[in-house]
Design an enzyme around this catalytic site. Structure first.
Site, PDB file in Angstrom:
ATOM      1  N   GLY A 194      11.333  -9.188   6.246  1.00 35.71           N
ATOM      2  CA  GLY A 194      11.006  -8.303   7.375  1.00 35.71           C
ATOM      3  C   GLY A 194      12.130  -7.373   7.770  1.00 35.71           C
ATOM      4  O   GLY A 194      12.109  -6.795   8.849  1.00 35.71           O
ATOM      5  N   ALA A 195      13.120  -7.211   6.892  1.00 37.54           N
ATOM      6  CA  ALA A 195      14.241  -6.333   7.228  1.00 37.54           C
ATOM      7  C   ALA A 195      14.077  -4.946   6.615  1.00 37.54           C
ATOM      8  O   ALA A 195      14.957  -4.108   6.733  1.00 37.54           O
ATOM      9  CB  ALA A 195      15.542  -6.970   6.742  1.00 37.54           C
ATOM     10  N   ASP A 231       9.356   0.318  -4.145  1.00 34.33           N
ATOM     11  CA  ASP A 231       9.940  -1.025  -4.036  1.00 34.33           C
ATOM     12  C   ASP A 231       9.862  -1.774  -5.362  1.00 34.33           C
ATOM     13  O   ASP A 231      10.820  -2.399  -5.809  1.00 34.33           O
ATOM     14  CB  ASP A 231       9.215  -1.840  -2.959  1.00 34.33           C
ATOM     15  CG  ASP A 231       9.119  -1.101  -1.636  1.00 34.33           C
ATOM     16  OD1 ASP A 231       9.845  -0.110  -1.455  1.00 34.33           O
ATOM     17  OD2 ASP A 231       8.305  -1.509  -0.796  1.00 34.33           O
TER      18      ASP A 231
HETATM   19  C1  GLA Z   1       7.693   1.011   1.917  1.00 32.50           C
HETATM   20  C2  GLA Z   1       6.716   1.177   0.752  1.00 32.50           C
HETATM   21  C3  GLA Z   1       7.252   2.181  -0.262  1.00 32.50           C
HETATM   22  C4  GLA Z   1       7.653   3.493   0.409  1.00 32.50           C
HETATM   23  C5  GLA Z   1       8.525   3.225   1.633  1.00 32.50           C
HETATM   24  C6  GLA Z   1       8.788   4.459   2.452  1.00 32.50           C
HETATM   25  O1  GLA Z   1       8.885   0.432   1.473  1.00 32.50           O
HETATM   26  O2  GLA Z   1       6.466  -0.057   0.139  1.00 32.50           O
HETATM   27  O3  GLA Z   1       6.302   2.405  -1.279  1.00 32.50           O
HETATM   28  O4  GLA Z   1       6.521   4.245   0.742  1.00 32.50           O
HETATM   29  O5  GLA Z   1       7.960   2.259   2.504  1.00 32.50           O
HETATM   30  O6  GLA Z   1       9.484   5.399   1.719  1.00 32.50           O
END
Ligand code: GLA
Length: 384
Positions: A122-123, A172
């Protein structure tokens, strides 16, 4: 952590795991909400990970355990159905399994699964992607399949989009998959190209985790996603050749402003200018210009605050404090926003002591403690 995982696995399931997968969290260096808008983004894998242990079972049941969220085993099988409430965390590995089955994974026997983690949840450091990637590489190996790193990232995103139900981009999962020590992961989401670029060797990232997240963080993410889609549709009425929002220009947005709501216009301005900042960041990195890189981080946060409106009072306060702190080049929120953490890019002289001044001011202002720690840029997903 590997030893801790083996210990936990043994105490829960009475034997050591057959397979161990590890996948790191990430920081979003710059490129906020550009990924699902066909833009470019820079991220880095960090030295905090989720470790997943797996073993086959004789029957076709499955069991999940983690020491982080609950000590309770979640069991089921053989069907793969979404869980709710305290058991929700298993939707990440279950979603991965679902995506793997679509790719032909033979789920002919059940499994025992355990996860341990030194990655704060959650960070905004993407513990969900880390869980997905560690599970994907682990399940693949357990059932005799292997995948390229970009495919592992796609599997993780599919789990999140189709099973968990968050319309995230590929940032991510790509970073958790393709991260590399001393490198940033550069993702061109329009061309679907992932590469690595060397980063300033003497720069350190610090994480200032507010440990506070908006209760509706996932639905706010979806709302922003929808606003971006509508902004693109408005843009395309006049500029049909623009295929992604990040491809537009500020002039084009101004031209179509009457077709957009105030929110849609602001989101579009953020996405378009943020994408330019990512390109600018690549240029200043190539030139070794750390000062300018820091300024780009601050400008990115400003744009999130004013146009994407995904910051919080706490995040804004931290960035303001850090921007006038010695040895800090720049700071910004990292990840989706609406809470979570700020990253600060500092020189090596920045110490935990410097961090303490910010922490004390934060406590005075909000009456709460922060988690402050430095991260190093680490490697992506692997089998151990
Ligand atoms: C979250 C999402 C990513 C991206 C970011 C914002 O981390 O999982 O895909 O959209 O937000 O840049």
């Amino acid at each position: 952590m590997k030893d801790l995982l083996i210990d936990r696995f043994r105490s829960v399931y009475g034997r050591a795991p057959d397979i161990i997968g590890r996948a790191p969290g990430r920081i979003e260096v710059i490129g906020n909400h550009t990924d699902y808008n066909g833009g470019t983004v820079l991220g880095a894998a960090i030295n905090h990970s989720i470790y997943v242990g797996l073993s086959l079972r004789e029957d076709n049941c499955w069991q999940f355990y983690t020491n982080d969220l609950s000590e309770k085993i979640v069991s089921g099988g053989p069907e793969i159905k979404k869980r709710k409430g305290a058991e929700e965390w298993v939707n990440y590995p279950l979603g991965v399994l679902d995506a793997l089955i679509r790719r032909g994974l033979p789920l002919d026997r059940g499994f025992d699964f355990a996860a341990v983690s030194d990655l704060p949840i959650g960070a905004g450091l993407s513990s969900s992607a880390a869980m997905e990637l560690a599970a994907a590489i682990g399940f693949g190996k357990l059932y005799g399949m292997s995948f390229e790193l970009v495919e592992l990232a796609a599997i993780g995103r599919e789990a999140e989009n189709n099973f968990v139900g968050v319309p995230c981009g590929i940032l991510d999962q790509s970073v958790s998959a393709l991260g590399k020590r001393e490198n940033l992961v550069h993702i061109d989401c329009k061309e679907n190209e992932v590469s690595r670029i060397g980063f300033f060797p003497d720069v350190v990232f610090w994480v200032f985790n507010t440990k506070k997240k908006h209760a509706l963080v996932d639905s706010l993410y979806s709302v922003r996603h929808g606003e971006c889609q509508r902004a693109l549709a408005g843009l395309q009425e006049v500029y049909p050749n623009v295929s992604f929002l990040a491809e537009g220009t500020v002039e084009q947005i101004d031209t179509v402003a009457s077709r957009l709501s105030g929110e849609e216009k602001r989101r579009a301005i953020h996405v378009v200018t943020e994408n330019l900042r990512v390109h600018e960041m690549c240029r200043v990195i190539a030139e070794g210009d750390i000062e300018s890189a820091g300024k780009l981080l601050l400008a990115s946060h400003e744009s999130s605050r004013n146009f994407f409106e995904n910051t919080t009072e706490e995040l804004d306060f931290l960035v303001e404090q850090l921007s006038v702190t010695e040895n800090v080049y720049g700071a910004r929120l990292t990840g989706g926003g609406f809470g979570g953490a700020v990253i600060a890019m500092t020189n090596e002289a920045f110490t935990a002591g410097d961090g303490k001044t910010v922490t004390a001011n934060y406590k005075k202002m909000f009456g709460q403690d922060l988690d402050v720690f430095s991260v190093t840029v680490g490697d992506g997903v692997e089998l151990l």
